[in-house]
Design a protein around this motif. Structure first.
Motif, PDB file in Angstrom:
ATOM      1  N   MET A   1      10.800  -2.711  -2.540  1.00  0.00           N
ATOM      2  CA  MET A   1      10.798  -1.317  -1.916  1.00  0.00           C
ATOM      3  C   MET A   1      10.134  -2.364  -0.069  1.00  0.00           C
ATOM      4  N   LYS A   2      10.306  -1.842   1.229  1.00  0.00           N
ATOM      5  CA  LYS A   2      10.440  -3.733   2.439  1.00  0.00           C
ATOM      6  C   LYS A   2       8.872  -2.440   3.118  1.00  0.00           C
ATOM      7  N   ILE A   3       7.347  -2.946   2.808  1.00  0.00           N
ATOM      8  CA  ILE A   3       6.491  -2.371   3.922  1.00  0.00           C
ATOM      9  C   ILE A   3       5.726  -2.843   4.308  1.00  0.00           C
ATOM     10  N   VAL A   4       5.239  -2.507   5.745  1.00  0.00           N
ATOM     11  CA  VAL A   4       4.550  -3.468   6.847  1.00  0.00           C
ATOM     12  C   VAL A   4       3.595  -2.400   6.677  1.00  0.00           C
ATOM     13  N   ILE A   5       2.322  -3.139   6.310  1.00  0.00           N
ATOM     14  CA  ILE A   5       0.972  -2.737   6.917  1.00  0.00           C
ATOM     15  C   ILE A   5       0.902  -3.126   8.145  1.00  0.00           C
ATOM     16  N   ALA A   6       0.105  -1.283   8.979  1.00  0.00           N
ATOM     17  CA  ALA A   6      -0.245  -2.419  10.402  1.00  0.00           C
ATOM     18  C   ALA A   6      -1.771  -2.122  10.237  1.00  0.00           C
ATOM     19  N   GLY A   7      -2.880  -3.379  10.590  1.00  0.00           N
ATOM     20  CA  GLY A   7      -4.322  -2.868  10.230  1.00  0.00           C
ATOM     21  C   GLY A   7      -4.742  -4.031   9.274  1.00  0.00           C
ATOM     22  N   LYS A  11     -10.154  -1.745   4.246  1.00  0.00           N
ATOM     23  CA  LYS A  11      -7.898  -1.465   3.472  1.00  0.00           C
ATOM     24  C   LYS A  11      -6.871  -1.686   2.876  1.00  0.00           C
ATOM     25  N   GLY A  12      -6.390  -2.077   5.056  1.00  0.00           N
ATOM     26  CA  GLY A  12      -5.288  -2.998   4.571  1.00  0.00           C
ATOM     27  C   GLY A  12      -5.261  -3.770   4.132  1.00  0.00           C
ATOM     28  N   THR A  13      -6.054  -5.021   3.714  1.00  0.00           N
ATOM     29  CA  THR A  13      -5.547  -5.633   2.877  1.00  0.00           C
ATOM     30  C   THR A  13      -5.807  -5.659   2.142  1.00  0.00           C
ATOM     31  N   ILE A  14      -6.680  -4.498   1.271  1.00  0.00           N
ATOM     32  CA  ILE A  14      -6.381  -4.392   0.129  1.00  0.00           C
ATOM     33  C   ILE A  14      -5.590  -3.373  -0.478  1.00  0.00           C
ATOM     34  N   TYR A  15      -4.801  -2.209   0.036  1.00  0.00           N
ATOM     35  CA  TYR A  15      -3.507  -1.392  -0.525  1.00  0.00           C
ATOM     36  C   TYR A  15      -2.662  -2.277  -0.119  1.00  0.00           C
ATOM     37  N   LYS A  21       1.799  -6.554  -5.679  1.00  0.00           N
ATOM     38  CA  LYS A  21       1.439  -7.128  -7.471  1.00  0.00           C
ATOM     39  C   LYS A  21       1.976  -5.815  -7.985  1.00  0.00           C
ATOM     40  N   ALA A  22       2.166  -4.053  -7.308  1.00  0.00           N
ATOM     41  CA  ALA A  22       3.031  -3.996  -7.660  1.00  0.00           C
ATOM     42  C   ALA A  22       4.640  -4.293  -7.560  1.00  0.00           C
ATOM     43  N   GLY A  23       4.758  -5.265  -7.050  1.00  0.00           N
ATOM     44  CA  GLY A  23       6.453  -5.664  -6.900  1.00  0.00           C
ATOM     45  C   GLY A  23       6.899  -5.446  -5.549  1.00  0.00           C
ATOM     46  N   HIS A  24       6.325  -4.773  -4.517  1.00  0.00           N
ATOM     47  CA  HIS A  24       6.826  -5.015  -3.156  1.00  0.00           C
ATOM     48  C   HIS A  24       7.234  -5.465  -2.239  1.00  0.00           C
TER      49      HIS A  24
END
Length: 146
Positions: A1-7, A11-15, A21-24
């Motif tokens: 899945m293509k995921i963008v983390i905004a911020g 928490k943003g960096t950890i998630y 690591k889960a392959g996304h």
């Protein structure tokens, strides 16, 4: 899945690291240029409850990220939410689902200016993390995510 983390806060960096690591396929967008530069130049360093980890995830200013994400996760500060979304128009397509972990009461109204309400999910996390410096974060406690 293509995921963008905004911020790229704690928490943003950890998630982002966990999802990578889960392959996304994960990317960061942030408004803090020096943090973006450090993440891109040397990687992201995370202290995961005493275990040091290094991850490589590309980071961008929102206006420089040019392809729609399947999932766009908001971790930015509440006062930065409007600016983050205003400049994220390339990352948020018609089918993009937006998951908001930003604390505050008016967030849904701000998000609805940019995203159809049916594409928005509000989340809650009791995990605690902190940004130690640009490009460096630490998990302080794993909590629950809803």
């Amino acid at each position: 899945m293509k995921i963008v983390i905004a911020g790229t806060s704690g928490k943003g960096t950890i998630y982002g690291t966990m999802l990578k690591k889960a392959g996304h396929d994960v990317s960061f967008v942030d408004l803090w240029q020096s943090n973006i530069d450090k993440i891109n130049r040397r990687g992201l360093f995370v202290n995961n409850l005493g275990n040091e980890e290094k991850t490589f995830i590309k980071a961008f200013l929102p206006i420089h990220y040019k392809e729609p994400a399947e999932l766009y996760i908001l971790f930015t500060d509440g006062e930065q939410l409007d600016n983050m979304l205003k400049f994220s128009n390339y990352a948020i397509g018609e089918e993009t689902k937006v998951l908001c972990f930003v604390e505050g009461n008016d967030n849904l109204e701000v998000i609805k200016k940019y995203v159809p309400e049916g594409n928005v999910v509000l989340g809650k996390s009791t995990m605690s993390a902190e940004l130690l410096e640009a490009g460096k974060a630490a998990v302080t406690n794993y909590g629950e995510t809803e």
